[in-house]
Design a protein around this motif. Structure first.
Motif, PDB file in Angstrom:
ATOM      1  N   GLN A  88       0.840  -1.188   0.000  1.00 36.37           N
ATOM      2  CA  GLN A  88       0.000   0.000   0.000  1.00 36.37           C
ATOM      3  C   GLN A  88       0.880   1.244   0.000  1.00 36.37           C
ATOM      4  O   GLN A  88       1.968   1.238   0.582  1.00 36.37           O
ATOM      5  N   PRO A  89       0.430   2.310  -0.646  1.00 38.68           N
ATOM      6  CA  PRO A  89       1.205   3.560  -0.622  1.00 38.68           C
ATOM      7  C   PRO A  89       1.527   3.971   0.813  1.00 38.68           C
ATOM      8  O   PRO A  89       0.670   3.927   1.696  1.00 38.68           O
ATOM      9  N   GLY A  90       2.769   4.381   1.013  1.00 43.71           N
ATOM     10  CA  GLY A  90       3.225   4.757   2.347  1.00 43.71           C
ATOM     11  C   GLY A  90       4.020   3.664   3.031  1.00 43.71           C
ATOM     12  O   GLY A  90       4.748   3.933   3.995  1.00 43.71           O
ATOM     13  N   ASP A  91       3.904   2.419   2.571  1.00 40.50           N
ATOM     14  CA  ASP A  91       4.690   1.322   3.143  1.00 40.50           C
ATOM     15  C   ASP A  91       6.181   1.562   2.927  1.00 40.50           C
ATOM     16  O   ASP A  91       6.584   2.298   2.019  1.00 40.50           O
ATOM     17  N   VAL A  92       6.981   0.916   3.742  1.00 38.19           N
ATOM     18  CA  VAL A  92       8.432   1.104   3.725  1.00 38.19           C
ATOM     19  C   VAL A  92       9.120  -0.178   3.264  1.00 38.19           C
ATOM     20  O   VAL A  92       8.706  -1.281   3.620  1.00 38.19           O
ATOM     21  N   PRO A 113       4.256  -1.795   7.022  1.00 39.33           N
ATOM     22  CA  PRO A 113       3.618  -0.492   7.218  1.00 39.33           C
ATOM     23  C   PRO A 113       4.600   0.507   7.822  1.00 39.33           C
ATOM     24  O   PRO A 113       5.451   0.141   8.625  1.00 39.33           O
ATOM     25  N   ARG A 114       4.472   1.759   7.446  1.00 40.09           N
ATOM     26  CA  ARG A 114       5.412   2.779   7.929  1.00 40.09           C
ATOM     27  C   ARG A 114       5.434   2.848   9.448  1.00 40.09           C
ATOM     28  O   ARG A 114       6.489   3.087  10.055  1.00 40.09           O
ATOM     29  N   SER A 115       4.297   2.617  10.082  1.00 40.09           N
ATOM     30  CA  SER A 115       4.238   2.709  11.541  1.00 40.09           C
ATOM     31  C   SER A 115       5.093   1.650  12.226  1.00 40.09           C
ATOM     32  O   SER A 115       5.439   1.789  13.404  1.00 40.09           O
ATOM     33  N   GLU A 147      10.258   3.456  -0.377  1.00 36.25           N
ATOM     34  CA  GLU A 147       8.872   3.463   0.045  1.00 36.25           C
ATOM     35  C   GLU A 147       7.962   3.140  -1.140  1.00 36.25           C
ATOM     36  O   GLU A 147       8.350   3.270  -2.302  1.00 36.25           O
ATOM     37  N   ILE A 181       4.730   3.997  -3.365  1.00 31.78           N
ATOM     38  CA  ILE A 181       4.027   5.213  -3.789  1.00 31.78           C
ATOM     39  C   ILE A 181       2.825   4.827  -4.645  1.00 31.78           C
ATOM     40  O   ILE A 181       2.763   3.722  -5.207  1.00 31.78           O
ATOM     41  N   ALA A 182       1.861   5.721  -4.724  1.00 31.88           N
ATOM     42  CA  ALA A 182       0.636   5.412  -5.478  1.00 31.88           C
ATOM     43  C   ALA A 182       0.867   5.437  -6.984  1.00 31.88           C
ATOM     44  O   ALA A 182       0.287   4.642  -7.732  1.00 31.88           O
ATOM     45  N   ARG A 233       3.787  -6.820   5.081  1.00 31.18           N
ATOM     46  CA  ARG A 233       3.057  -6.847   3.806  1.00 31.18           C
ATOM     47  C   ARG A 233       3.577  -7.948   2.878  1.00 31.18           C
ATOM     48  O   ARG A 233       2.816  -8.747   2.334  1.00 31.18           O
TER      49      ARG A 233
END
Length: 363
Positions: free
Chosen positions: A189-193, A305-307, A330, A332-333, A242
């Motif tokens: 998902q966008p924002g994942d690292v 996930p970034r968190s 990362e 991105i969409a 992920r």
């Protein structure tokens, strides 16, 4: 029907099956694939005595396990197979035997599975020195012990001189996936690292130099190692990981392109964050290669996930197989299905799928 090497050890030391004939031949002959005494002696001396474990307890063509024991570890089975035809058989940091075990273990581990049992099938060329085979098999045993797996069944075939190149190995493996883990290339998902567990391209560069075609002396070694312990460290911290994949043929670039395509997202990586050994970079510059496409045999690409990224990075860096881990990019969409590399000059270029093969027979 295959000639199994899960032949039984009799509990009675005076029984005929316990009085083993030691292999006296110095080279593999066609008789070692005939199904007769020569083959029995080869299998007993080289494989049975080396891979001895509780699962080798019958004269059947298969290993058998209690389903109840497997179900205690998770709710799904992972099953994989791979073949190894590397040239040369021995190289700095490993050999075809350790490569076969670690490669199969890692293919299971990146699914979130605990690797348990492996098969080993070998195709031997007539004339192969028995000592070479023995060395490879003992390397497989050491690698299996290090990874915590058992080699429980297999097959042996011998072909005439010239029909193969010394020794080919096929391994298959099964593992159990824990119920709270489901990594997939379709989940980004966008924002994942995006993280990797260390330097890139070492295996491909090592094999190239080991062939002796270049008059170069370096300290580069293959990164051949099991990754299941590192994966355990990751999923214990972040069960919602992920995606995970080991970056073998085609290297990091291929894995990232597969992720981007499967999830219909883009991925941006940063050149300044990519861990590449200086000597590997030097070999690539000399030969016009790109370390992003070179094979690895102990490198994991993981998306979280970034968190969770900082916690996962710390867990990876605390494990021996991941002390050089880094965050490299990362998700991105857009642009979807594209991998971008941000250069040290601040520009971006597309990292496409590998066209052709930079280096054949690297695994």
């Amino acid at each position: 029907m295959s000639q199994p090497f899960n032949q039984a050890r009799s509990p009675n030391p005076s029984s005929p099956s316990s009085r083993r004939s030691k292999l006296r031949d110095r080279e593999i002959t066609l008789a070692h694939g005939s199904g007769g005494k020569a083959m029995r002696d080869l299998i007993q001396d080289i494989f049975i005595d080396t891979f001895d474990n509780p699962a080798l307890n019958s004269l059947e063509d298969q290993a058998r396990f209690q389903l109840a024991d497997l179900m205690q570890l998770g709710d799904r089975l992972a099953f994989t197979t791979d073949s190894y035809v590397i040239d040369p058989l021995f190289f700095p940091g490993g050999d075809i035997g350790s490569l076969a075990i670690n490669g199969t273990v890692n293919d299971l581990a990146v699914s979130g599975a605990t690797p348990l049992y492996l098969t080993c099938s070998v195709i031997l060329e007539e004339g192969l020195p028995v000592d070479t085979l023995r060395q490879v098999v003992h390397s497989m045993k050491r690698a299996a012990i290090a990874a915590g797996v058992q080699i429980v069944t297999g097959d042996t075939k011998v072909v005439p001189r010239g029909a193969t190149d010394q020794l080919f190995i096929n391994t298959a493996g099964i593992g159990v996936i824990r119920s709270d883990v489901s990594p997939s290339a379709q989940q980004l998902q966008p924002g994942d690292v995006v993280l990797v567990n260390g330097t890139l391209g070492n295996h491909g560069a090592t094999i190239l130099l080991a062939r002796g075609e270049l008059a170069l002396s370096t300290s580069i070694e293959s990164d051949c190692q099991p990754l299941n312990g590192l994966v355990d460290a990751i999923v214990n911290i972040c069960p919602e990981v992920r995606a995970m994949r080991d970056a073998t043929r085609g290297g990091l670039a291929t894995v990232l392109n597969e992720f981007a395509t499967s999830s219909q997202v883009g991925i941006r990586i940063h050149a300044a964050n990519l861990p590449v050994q200086q000597e590997v970079n030097g070999v690539c510059e000399l030969l016009g290669l790109d370390p992003l496409y070179l094979a690895n045999e102990g490198k994991l690409v993981v998306v979280v996930p970034r968190s969770q990224a900082d916690r996962v990075l710390a867990a990876m860096q605390s494990h021996p197989a991941g002390h050089q881990s880094r965050i490299i990019g990362e998700v991105i969409a857009a642009p979807a299905e594209i991998v971008l590399l941000r250069t040290t000059f601040g520009t971006e270029r597309v990292v496409d799928m590998l066209v052709g093969d930079q280096l054949p027979r690297i695994c």
